[in-house]
Write an enzyme that holds these catalytic residues in place. Sequence first.
Site, PDB file in Angstrom:
ATOM      1  N   GLU A 134     -11.942   9.674  -9.835  1.00 30.22           N
ATOM      2  CA  GLU A 134     -11.796  10.498 -11.042  1.00 30.22           C
ATOM      3  C   GLU A 134     -11.600  11.942 -10.640  1.00 30.22           C
ATOM      4  O   GLU A 134     -12.286  12.433  -9.742  1.00 30.22           O
ATOM      5  CB  GLU A 134     -13.038  10.429 -11.946  1.00 30.22           C
TER       6      GLU A 134
ATOM      7  N   GLU B  70     -20.900   6.688 -11.602  1.00 24.80           N
ATOM      8  CA  GLU B  70     -21.641   7.959 -11.570  1.00 24.80           C
ATOM      9  C   GLU B  70     -23.142   7.730 -11.702  1.00 24.80           C
ATOM     10  O   GLU B  70     -23.802   8.267 -12.586  1.00 24.80           O
ATOM     11  CB  GLU B  70     -21.137   8.903 -12.662  1.00 24.80           C
TER      12      GLU B  70
HETATM   13  C1  BG6 Z   1     -17.015  11.137 -15.836  1.00 22.53           C
HETATM   14  C2  BG6 Z   1     -17.050   9.771 -16.395  1.00 22.53           C
HETATM   15  O1  BG6 Z   1     -18.274  11.667 -15.979  1.00 22.53           O
HETATM   16  O2  BG6 Z   1     -16.236  12.108 -16.432  1.00 22.53           O
HETATM   17  C3  BG6 Z   1     -16.001   9.447 -17.424  1.00 22.53           C
HETATM   18  O3  BG6 Z   1     -17.109   8.779 -15.414  1.00 22.53           O
HETATM   19  C4  BG6 Z   1     -15.756  10.681 -18.267  1.00 22.53           C
HETATM   20  O4  BG6 Z   1     -16.429   8.337 -18.146  1.00 22.53           O
HETATM   21  C5  BG6 Z   1     -15.242  11.785 -17.378  1.00 22.53           C
HETATM   22  O5  BG6 Z   1     -14.918  10.476 -19.355  1.00 22.53           O
HETATM   23  C6  BG6 Z   1     -14.872  13.052 -18.087  1.00 22.53           C
HETATM   24  O6  BG6 Z   1     -15.885  13.439 -18.942  1.00 22.53           O
HETATM   25  P1  BG6 Z   1     -15.573  13.774 -20.462  1.00 22.53           P
HETATM   26  O7  BG6 Z   1     -16.883  14.013 -21.075  1.00 22.53           O
HETATM   27  O8  BG6 Z   1     -14.719  14.979 -20.435  1.00 22.53           O
HETATM   28  O9  BG6 Z   1     -14.892  12.591 -21.027  1.00 22.53           O
END
Ligand code: BG6
Length: 478
Positions: A376, A175
Amino acid sequence: MALPKDFLWGGAVAAHQLEGGYDLDGRGLSVSDVMTGGSNGVPRVITDGVVPGKYYPNHKGIDFYHTYRDDIALFAEMGFKCFRTSISWSRIFPEGDETEPNEAGLKFYDDMFDCMLEHGIQPVITLSHFEMPYGLCKKYGGWANRELIDLFVRYARVCFERYHTKVKYWMTFNEIGNQFNISNPIFGWTNSGVVFTEFDDPEKMMYQCAHYEFVASAKAVVEGHKIDPDLMIGCMIASGPTYPRECKPADVLMADDSMHHIFFFGDVQCRGIYPNYAVKMFERKGWDLDITDDDLVALKAGTCDYIGFSYYMSSVVDSSVEVDISKSTSANDPHNVPNPYLGATDWGWTIDPVGLRIMLKRFDERYNGMPQFIVENGIGMYEELDENNTVEDDTRISYLGSHIRELKKAVEEDGVNLIGYTPWGCIDVVSFTTGEYAKRYGFIYVDIKDGGEGSGKRFKKKSFEWYKNVIATNGEEV
Ligand code: BG6
């Protein structure tokens, strides 16, 4: 069947959010080790080193450092074809600037990758997922320093040489565009090891750091291909479409410009050039960024092989609104307004499955059909084990199911070249933005509560069997 037979179904995590073992086997401190735990709406704090008495959830994670064999067996039971995690840079180069790597750190990942391969699971690996050795921040000032390019490339080369027979799919920086969000210091800190607001012109510093990361990433791509031409080395971009609040041209133009927060990073890494809108902006601002001719050659030579991206939500802009985002932990645009047509998670993340298809289409059209990998996607929820030692997470099933239906349409109807899908936090991990355990994403529940108490035991949620069937039917039964 909509999806190719070799579609990479799996799950995603990151080293700092689950490994724990932060000081074992020669590992050095990383930037994530000096971030305290926050909570929903309460930001994490970056401390000067590890301060006794403060709470640092990443030090423990979910203890994957010791449990990975059992956890990977559970992923195999779900039928994972791949598993995305990251290498903790400071396990390999504890301070970041050593000339020789730490063998114990290398061995740890050798064993972990072997374990995945024994289960028929391909590792998908990010080199820097919100982590860099803390020593590089203290001694060099993080990515504000050009010297980091060579140090990163050395680290990347060591990883490619060591693991290229085990790992085909790589990403350089996770990211990379997140640091656009200057109002919350953890983004600049974890992407670049820099607190941008400490500089006179935080925005200029962000672009300078990003430039050094682009050059480092491009050089790593070239090095990786020299070692093994079959490696697929991608970028990783946080993505989501921005919609205009209304059809008035001012809103439409603003929404279009807002997409530069995403495309700027893709344009440089996939096309190997600085796009015109960025060149013009640098001129307008009168910035004398350190971008050399050699750098530009390097960017062109090291374009990435695929676009890895995360997708959680879309956003909306209204040109007649301007709010103060200086205290916001997530908003990065003063013109953002809620979308009246969509719901949101408990953390205020808009739920928009169609936005995923829109994003896939836009990347496809912008980057000429380049392969894409959704690395993701997921929903963070408050969850408790019930009396049957499970979690009836129908909301997660519905969230993921609706997104999978849209990605299938993108492949089948829009012709997008999509190679895989790895939902985020396939096992509950420490949240990145808040440092909470309470924000759970997994198919597997981990018995650890905020504060770090709990047995650490793993329990299958209802979505475990559901996802297993999705994979078994290659997405036909969702
Ligand atoms: C992304 C990241 O921004 O979102 C992860 O690459 C992160 O590392 C994921 O955990 C979800 O965000 P959060 O803050 O809900 O854990």
